[in-house]
Scaffold this motif. Sequence first.
Motif, mmCIF file in Angstrom:
data_model
loop_
_atom_site.group_PDB
_atom_site.id
_atom_site.type_symbol
_atom_site.label_atom_id
_atom_site.label_comp_id
_atom_site.label_asym_id
_atom_site.label_seq_id
_atom_site.Cartn_x
_atom_site.Cartn_y
_atom_site.Cartn_z
ATOM 1 N N GLU A 90 -43.771 34.238 88.704
ATOM 2 C CA GLU A 90 -42.818 35.142 88.070
ATOM 3 C C GLU A 90 -41.676 34.330 87.452
ATOM 4 O O GLU A 90 -41.415 33.188 87.861
ATOM 5 C CB GLU A 90 -42.266 36.148 89.080
ATOM 6 N N THR A 124 -37.852 28.789 98.819
ATOM 7 C CA THR A 124 -37.735 29.875 97.840
ATOM 8 C C THR A 124 -38.458 29.536 96.549
ATOM 9 O O THR A 124 -39.235 30.341 96.015
ATOM 10 C CB THR A 124 -36.252 30.166 97.559
ATOM 11 N N VAL A 173 -38.315 32.595 86.757
ATOM 12 C CA VAL A 173 -37.267 32.160 87.675
ATOM 13 C C VAL A 173 -36.146 31.514 86.864
ATOM 14 O O VAL A 173 -36.402 30.687 85.984
ATOM 15 C CB VAL A 173 -37.807 31.144 88.707
ATOM 16 N N GLU A 190 -45.945 32.691 92.897
ATOM 17 C CA GLU A 190 -46.126 34.062 92.418
ATOM 18 C C GLU A 190 -46.136 34.145 90.897
ATOM 19 O O GLU A 190 -46.396 35.210 90.322
ATOM 20 C CB GLU A 190 -45.008 34.951 92.972
ATOM 21 N N THR A 198 -36.445 36.556 88.727
ATOM 22 C CA THR A 198 -35.597 36.280 89.883
ATOM 23 C C THR A 198 -34.592 35.191 89.556
ATOM 24 O O THR A 198 -34.956 34.136 89.027
ATOM 25 C CB THR A 198 -36.444 35.829 91.082
ATOM 26 N N LEU A 244 -41.716 31.450 94.848
ATOM 27 C CA LEU A 244 -41.592 32.109 93.549
ATOM 28 C C LEU A 244 -42.525 31.492 92.523
ATOM 29 O O LEU A 244 -43.150 32.216 91.729
ATOM 30 C CB LEU A 244 -40.139 32.028 93.062
#
Length: 378
Positions: free
Chosen positions: A45, A36, A47, A43, A66, A40
């Motif tokens: 993004e 995971t 976290v 990507e 996320t 992430l």
Amino acid sequence: MPEVTPIPLAQLTTLRTGGAPARMIDAMTTDELVLTLRELWAEHEPVLVVGGGSNLFVGDAPFDGTVVRVLTTGIEMLPSPRPGYVRLRVAAGHNWDDLVAHSVAHGYSGIAAMSGIPGTVGAAPIQNVGAYGQEIVQTLVEVDLIDAVDGEVRTVPAAELGLGFRTSQLKKHYGSVAERDAVILSVTLELADVGSAGHPLTGAQLRTALGVAEGEPVTLAWVRDHVLATRARKGMVLDDEDPDTWSAGSFFQNAVVSASFARTLPPECPRWPVAPDLDPVMVVPLATFDGVVPPPASTEPDVKVSAAWLIEHSGIGKGFRFPRSRAGLSTKHALALTNRGGASAEELAQLARFIQGRVQSEFGLILQPEPVLVDVEL
């Protein structure tokens, strides 16, 4: 990835603040957690990794990214190279107090004084958790972690984590970033196998807190029971029925100051010497070495002073709250900022700023927050 319906962070943090994130993922195994995080991070993004949520102070706005919940559990017993000791490798998502209970039940000494501390095992080394003179640095051997820089899983010895008073290279202090951006996957501790018989407590701070005479033997079970009772009296054991426990524990760190500054504080302010570096590293350039090694500089050890005492003696007592505010100090412990029910992050932040200002005005010292602040400012 095991994506789930997002729920507000107010339901996942002990301070009970924070909106729902854009996405939420539950990692039930270490492999899931590693996969995971790699995806992430690739990507790029935002976290937020959440364990027990007991050391997070989250802002009111929904988290734009996320949230990854670490729900891994498990204790593995390993041999120790030291006679009379055992090693336990524990999954990051394992409940810390459950680990303490396990160690006490099996007669493993070294963490009983940290009974009742909320949160997960993986979070413990990040701020070098401690209580009554015990800290995880005293028993920590190594951690397995995944680095955010390259997504690699590594085993890192405790000596390389920069563990200090409520800090490590992994902690994101207020106003700064972590020296090492990584997530702990498992923790390995080395504990003394003392069994169920009584033995003397070695720490003066723990003996004083529990009223035990030097050399008096007590069992690990006795220590755990009395630490839990002591913490409960201060509202420092989580209880859904008691708003005094709806907190992040001690919101402000006990301050570590120079010995000279400590002498400017009132003599009745509780203080404890910080162990000095007894073997400092001295570097002498060979090009200028004349055969004489200069004597080490004589310095006084730093001093840790009680933040709770400073708060109360700046005129802010237990139970203090602003009119109509839903945030207030615990009625049992001046270090705990509590959510009295439905408080916003801004209400808690307003109280924290007021306390910082009062202590600075009275004693010339700015208290530093202990929790990690996410989308909230003091």
